[in-house]
Design an enzyme around this catalytic site. Structure first.
Site, short mmCIF file in Angstrom:
data_model
loop_
_atom_site.label_atom_id
_atom_site.label_comp_id
_atom_site.label_asym_id
_atom_site.label_seq_id
_atom_site.Cartn_x
_atom_site.Cartn_y
_atom_site.Cartn_z
N HIS A 103 31.13 16.82 -0.88
CA HIS A 103 30.01 17.24 -1.73
C HIS A 103 30.60 17.60 -3.09
CE1 HIS A 103 27.35 17.26 1.72
NE2 HIS A 103 28.21 18.01 2.39
N GLU A 121 30.55 20.51 13.24
CA GLU A 121 29.37 20.92 12.48
C GLU A 121 28.11 20.17 12.93
OE1 GLU A 121 29.99 20.28 8.27
OE2 GLU A 121 31.03 18.40 8.57
N ASP A 144 25.75 22.70 8.25
CA ASP A 144 25.35 21.48 8.98
C ASP A 144 25.10 21.79 10.45
OD1 ASP A 144 25.15 19.33 7.15
OD2 ASP A 144 27.32 19.31 6.92
#
Ligand code: 3PY
Ligand code: MG
Length: 249
Positions: free
Chosen positions: A43, A142, A168
Protein backbone atom coordinates in the site's frame (compact mmCIF):
# COMPACT_ATOMS: atom_id res chain seq x y z
CA UNK A 1 27.46 -9.50 14.00
CA UNK A 2 26.71 -7.09 16.84
CA UNK A 3 23.04 -7.20 17.83
CA UNK A 4 21.20 -3.99 16.99
CA UNK A 5 20.60 -2.08 20.24
CA UNK A 6 16.94 -1.61 21.00
CA UNK A 7 15.47 1.61 22.29
CA UNK A 8 12.34 0.18 23.86
CA UNK A 9 12.07 -2.21 26.77
CA UNK A 10 11.58 -4.98 27.62
CA UNK A 11 11.38 -7.14 24.44
CA UNK A 12 8.87 -5.74 22.01
CA UNK A 13 10.66 -3.92 19.23
CA UNK A 14 8.59 -0.97 18.12
CA UNK A 15 8.50 -0.06 14.45
CA UNK A 16 7.22 2.76 12.25
CA UNK A 17 5.39 1.82 9.05
CA UNK A 18 6.38 3.90 6.04
CA UNK A 19 3.95 4.24 3.16
CA UNK A 20 4.83 7.53 1.47
CA UNK A 21 7.87 9.18 3.04
CA UNK A 22 10.92 9.81 0.89
CA UNK A 23 14.51 9.33 2.12
CA UNK A 24 14.48 12.76 3.77
CA UNK A 25 11.36 11.89 5.79
CA UNK A 26 12.66 8.45 6.70
CA UNK A 27 15.90 9.96 7.96
CA UNK A 28 13.87 12.12 10.37
CA UNK A 29 11.56 9.30 11.41
CA UNK A 30 14.27 6.68 11.93
CA UNK A 31 16.08 9.12 14.23
CA UNK A 32 13.11 9.39 16.58
CA UNK A 33 13.76 6.20 18.55
CA UNK A 34 12.02 3.40 16.65
CA UNK A 35 13.71 0.01 16.74
CA UNK A 36 12.88 -0.74 13.11
CA UNK A 37 11.20 0.72 10.05
CA UNK A 38 8.68 -1.14 7.89
CA UNK A 39 8.66 -0.02 4.26
CA UNK A 40 5.37 -0.84 2.60
CA UNK A 41 5.45 -1.78 -1.08
CA UNK A 42 1.89 -3.15 -0.95
CA UNK A 43 0.00 0.00 0.00
CA UNK A 44 1.22 3.55 -0.32
CA UNK A 45 3.67 4.97 -2.81
CA UNK A 46 7.06 3.35 -2.05
CA UNK A 47 8.49 1.50 -5.06
CA UNK A 48 11.05 -1.22 -5.57
CA UNK A 49 13.19 1.19 -7.63
CA UNK A 50 13.27 3.68 -4.77
CA UNK A 51 14.01 1.06 -2.12
CA UNK A 52 17.85 1.32 -2.00
CA UNK A 53 17.61 5.07 -1.24
CA UNK A 54 14.98 4.50 1.47
CA UNK A 55 17.10 1.76 3.08
CA UNK A 56 20.14 4.04 3.03
CA UNK A 57 18.11 6.64 4.95
CA UNK A 58 17.29 4.00 7.60
CA UNK A 59 20.95 3.02 7.80
CA UNK A 60 21.98 6.63 8.60
CA UNK A 61 20.36 6.13 12.01
CA UNK A 62 21.37 2.45 12.30
CA UNK A 63 17.72 1.40 12.12
CA UNK A 64 17.03 -1.96 10.45
CA UNK A 65 14.24 -2.06 7.88
CA UNK A 66 11.73 -4.74 7.00
CA UNK A 67 10.09 -4.52 3.58
CA UNK A 68 6.45 -5.51 3.15
CA UNK A 69 6.30 -6.80 -0.40
CA UNK A 70 3.30 -6.22 -2.64
CA UNK A 71 2.71 -9.97 -3.02
CA UNK A 72 4.41 -13.36 -3.09
CA UNK A 73 6.65 -12.86 -6.12
CA UNK A 74 10.04 -14.52 -5.58
CA UNK A 75 11.60 -11.87 -7.85
CA UNK A 76 10.27 -9.00 -5.71
CA UNK A 77 11.30 -10.74 -2.46
CA UNK A 78 14.81 -11.26 -3.88
CA UNK A 79 15.11 -7.62 -4.97
CA UNK A 80 13.98 -6.33 -1.56
CA UNK A 81 16.62 -8.48 0.16
CA UNK A 82 19.25 -7.56 -2.43
CA UNK A 83 18.55 -3.88 -1.72
CA UNK A 84 19.54 -4.46 1.92
CA UNK A 85 16.32 -5.15 3.83
CA UNK A 86 16.64 -6.94 7.17
CA UNK A 87 13.81 -9.13 6.02
CA UNK A 88 10.50 -9.28 4.24
CA UNK A 89 6.94 -9.22 5.52
CA UNK A 90 4.87 -11.06 2.92
CA UNK A 91 1.16 -10.25 2.82
CA UNK A 92 -1.78 -12.64 2.81
CA UNK A 93 -0.11 -16.02 3.36
CA UNK A 94 -2.92 -18.57 3.54
CA UNK A 95 -1.37 -22.03 3.25
CA UNK A 96 1.71 -24.08 4.10
CA UNK A 97 2.56 -24.26 0.39
CA UNK A 98 2.56 -20.45 0.08
CA UNK A 99 4.65 -20.18 3.26
CA UNK A 100 7.19 -22.69 1.92
CA UNK A 101 7.40 -20.80 -1.40
CA UNK A 102 8.11 -17.40 0.20
CA UNK A 103 10.63 -18.97 2.58
CA UNK A 104 12.43 -20.55 -0.38
CA UNK A 105 12.47 -17.14 -2.12
CA UNK A 106 14.35 -15.73 0.92
CA UNK A 107 16.95 -18.52 1.05
CA UNK A 108 19.92 -19.28 -1.19
CA UNK A 109 20.33 -22.80 -2.64
CA UNK A 110 20.58 -25.60 -1.82
CA UNK A 111 17.75 -25.03 0.70
CA UNK A 112 16.01 -22.29 -1.26
CA UNK A 113 15.78 -20.63 -4.65
CA UNK A 114 17.03 -17.08 -3.98
CA UNK A 115 19.42 -15.99 -6.69
CA UNK A 116 22.76 -14.37 -5.94
CA UNK A 117 23.95 -11.34 -7.89
CA UNK A 118 25.68 -7.98 -7.74
CA UNK A 119 23.58 -6.11 -5.22
CA UNK A 120 23.84 -3.82 -2.18
CA UNK A 121 23.46 -6.78 0.19
CA UNK A 122 26.32 -8.63 -1.53
CA UNK A 123 28.74 -5.77 -0.84
CA UNK A 124 27.57 -4.48 2.54
CA UNK A 125 25.96 -6.61 5.24
CA UNK A 126 22.43 -5.31 5.82
CA UNK A 127 21.46 -4.10 9.28
CA UNK A 128 19.72 -7.10 10.75
CA UNK A 129 17.17 -7.57 13.46
CA UNK A 130 18.59 -10.89 14.57
CA UNK A 131 22.11 -11.44 15.90
CA UNK A 132 22.35 -14.74 14.00
CA UNK A 133 22.86 -12.74 10.84
CA UNK A 134 19.93 -14.10 8.86
CA UNK A 135 17.39 -12.06 6.96
CA UNK A 136 13.88 -12.59 8.28
CA UNK A 137 11.06 -14.19 6.35
CA UNK A 138 7.83 -13.16 8.04
CA UNK A 139 4.51 -14.51 6.75
CA UNK A 140 1.50 -12.29 7.24
CA UNK A 141 -1.64 -13.94 8.52
CA UNK A 142 -4.51 -11.63 7.76
CA UNK A 143 -7.45 -13.71 6.53
CA UNK A 144 -9.73 -16.43 7.82
CA UNK A 145 -7.95 -18.95 5.55
CA UNK A 146 -4.62 -17.94 7.08
CA UNK A 147 -6.14 -18.26 10.54
CA UNK A 148 -7.38 -21.76 9.77
CA UNK A 149 -3.94 -22.78 8.50
CA UNK A 150 -1.90 -20.89 11.10
CA UNK A 151 -0.30 -24.04 12.55
CA UNK A 152 0.90 -25.25 9.16
CA UNK A 153 2.12 -21.80 8.11
CA UNK A 154 4.06 -21.32 11.35
CA UNK A 155 5.72 -24.73 10.94
CA UNK A 156 6.80 -24.24 7.33
CA UNK A 157 10.58 -24.60 6.88
CA UNK A 158 12.35 -21.25 6.62
CA UNK A 159 9.50 -19.16 8.06
CA UNK A 160 11.05 -17.08 10.86
CA UNK A 161 7.88 -15.60 12.18
CA UNK A 162 4.26 -14.65 11.74
CA UNK A 163 3.18 -11.04 11.33
CA UNK A 164 -0.52 -10.35 11.80
CA UNK A 165 -2.43 -7.84 9.67
CA UNK A 166 -5.32 -6.97 12.00
CA UNK A 167 -7.21 -4.75 9.54
CA UNK A 168 -7.48 -7.29 6.73
CA UNK A 169 -8.10 -10.01 9.30
CA UNK A 170 -11.04 -8.07 10.77
CA UNK A 171 -12.51 -7.61 7.27
CA UNK A 172 -12.06 -11.28 6.45
CA UNK A 173 -13.74 -12.36 9.69
CA UNK A 174 -16.63 -9.95 9.16
CA UNK A 175 -15.73 -8.33 12.49
CA UNK A 176 -16.49 -4.71 13.32
CA UNK A 177 -12.83 -3.70 13.58
CA UNK A 178 -9.44 -4.53 15.05
CA UNK A 179 -10.63 -4.34 18.67
CA UNK A 180 -13.71 -6.48 18.05
CA UNK A 181 -13.35 -9.49 20.41
CA UNK A 182 -13.39 -11.86 17.41
CA UNK A 183 -10.41 -10.10 15.85
CA UNK A 184 -8.56 -9.88 19.16
CA UNK A 185 -9.13 -13.59 19.87
CA UNK A 186 -7.87 -14.48 16.40
CA UNK A 187 -4.75 -12.31 16.77
CA UNK A 188 -3.92 -13.71 20.21
CA UNK A 189 -4.42 -17.25 18.87
CA UNK A 190 -2.14 -16.71 15.84
CA UNK A 191 0.61 -15.15 17.93
CA UNK A 192 0.39 -18.03 20.45
CA UNK A 193 0.66 -20.57 17.62
CA UNK A 194 3.77 -18.85 16.27
CA UNK A 195 5.33 -18.63 19.72
CA UNK A 196 4.58 -22.29 20.44
CA UNK A 197 6.52 -23.22 17.32
CA UNK A 198 9.46 -21.07 18.40
CA UNK A 199 8.78 -18.43 15.75
CA UNK A 200 8.92 -14.65 16.03
CA UNK A 201 5.64 -12.82 16.51
CA UNK A 202 4.71 -9.47 15.04
CA UNK A 203 1.79 -7.30 14.08
CA UNK A 204 0.77 -3.94 12.76
CA UNK A 205 -1.17 -1.98 15.37
CA UNK A 206 -2.36 1.54 14.52
CA UNK A 207 -4.44 1.51 17.71
CA UNK A 208 -3.24 2.15 21.25
CA UNK A 209 -5.92 -0.22 22.56
CA UNK A 210 -4.78 -2.95 20.19
CA UNK A 211 -1.12 -2.38 21.14
CA UNK A 212 -1.99 -3.27 24.72
CA UNK A 213 -3.37 -6.62 23.56
CA UNK A 214 -0.19 -7.16 21.51
CA UNK A 215 2.16 -6.53 24.43
CA UNK A 216 3.88 -9.93 24.03
CA UNK A 217 4.71 -9.51 20.34
CA UNK A 218 8.38 -9.41 19.33
CA UNK A 219 7.76 -6.82 16.61
CA UNK A 220 5.04 -4.23 16.80
CA UNK A 221 4.45 -1.62 14.09
CA UNK A 222 3.08 1.30 16.10
CA UNK A 223 1.41 3.11 13.20
CA UNK A 224 2.00 4.51 9.72
CA UNK A 225 3.79 7.68 8.62
CA UNK A 226 0.45 9.02 7.39
CA UNK A 227 -1.13 8.53 10.81
CA UNK A 228 1.88 10.11 12.57
CA UNK A 229 1.67 13.15 10.28
CA UNK A 230 -2.06 13.53 10.77
CA UNK A 231 -2.07 13.03 14.55
CA UNK A 232 1.01 15.26 15.03
CA UNK A 233 -0.58 18.03 12.95
CA UNK A 234 -3.92 17.76 14.77
CA UNK A 235 -2.27 17.80 18.21
CA UNK A 236 -0.09 20.84 17.36
CA UNK A 237 -3.03 22.70 15.83
CA UNK A 238 -5.24 22.06 18.88
CA UNK A 239 -2.45 23.07 21.29
CA UNK A 240 -1.77 26.26 19.33
CA UNK A 241 -5.49 27.17 19.28
CA UNK A 242 -5.65 26.60 23.05
CA UNK A 243 -2.52 28.70 23.63
CA UNK A 244 -3.87 31.53 21.46
CA UNK A 245 -7.21 31.65 23.24
CA UNK A 246 -5.50 31.47 26.67
CA UNK A 247 -3.15 34.33 25.71
CA UNK A 248 -6.09 36.47 24.51
CA UNK A 249 -7.88 35.83 27.79
C1 3PY B 1 -3.43 -5.18 7.91
O1 3PY B 1 -3.77 -4.87 9.08
O2 3PY B 1 -4.16 -5.79 7.15
C2 3PY B 1 -2.13 -4.81 7.43
O3 3PY B 1 -1.73 -5.27 6.40
C3 3PY B 1 -1.33 -3.82 8.22
O4 3PY B 1 -0.35 -3.25 7.46
MG1 MG C 1 -3.18 -6.19 5.22
Amino acid sequence: MTPIPTHSQPQTRLGAWVTFLDAHGIEALSGSGFDWIGIDLQHGTATLDGLPGLLRACELNRTPALVRTSGHSAAEIGRALDAGAAGVVVPMVESAAQAAAIAAACTFPPEGVRSSGASRSAFATPLLLQPEGKVLCLAMIESSAGLTNAEAIAQADGIDGIFVGPYDLALSLGASGVTDPRTLDAIVHVLAVARNHGKLTGAFSGSVELSGALRDADLLAVDSDLAFLRSGAEAKLAATRAALSAARG
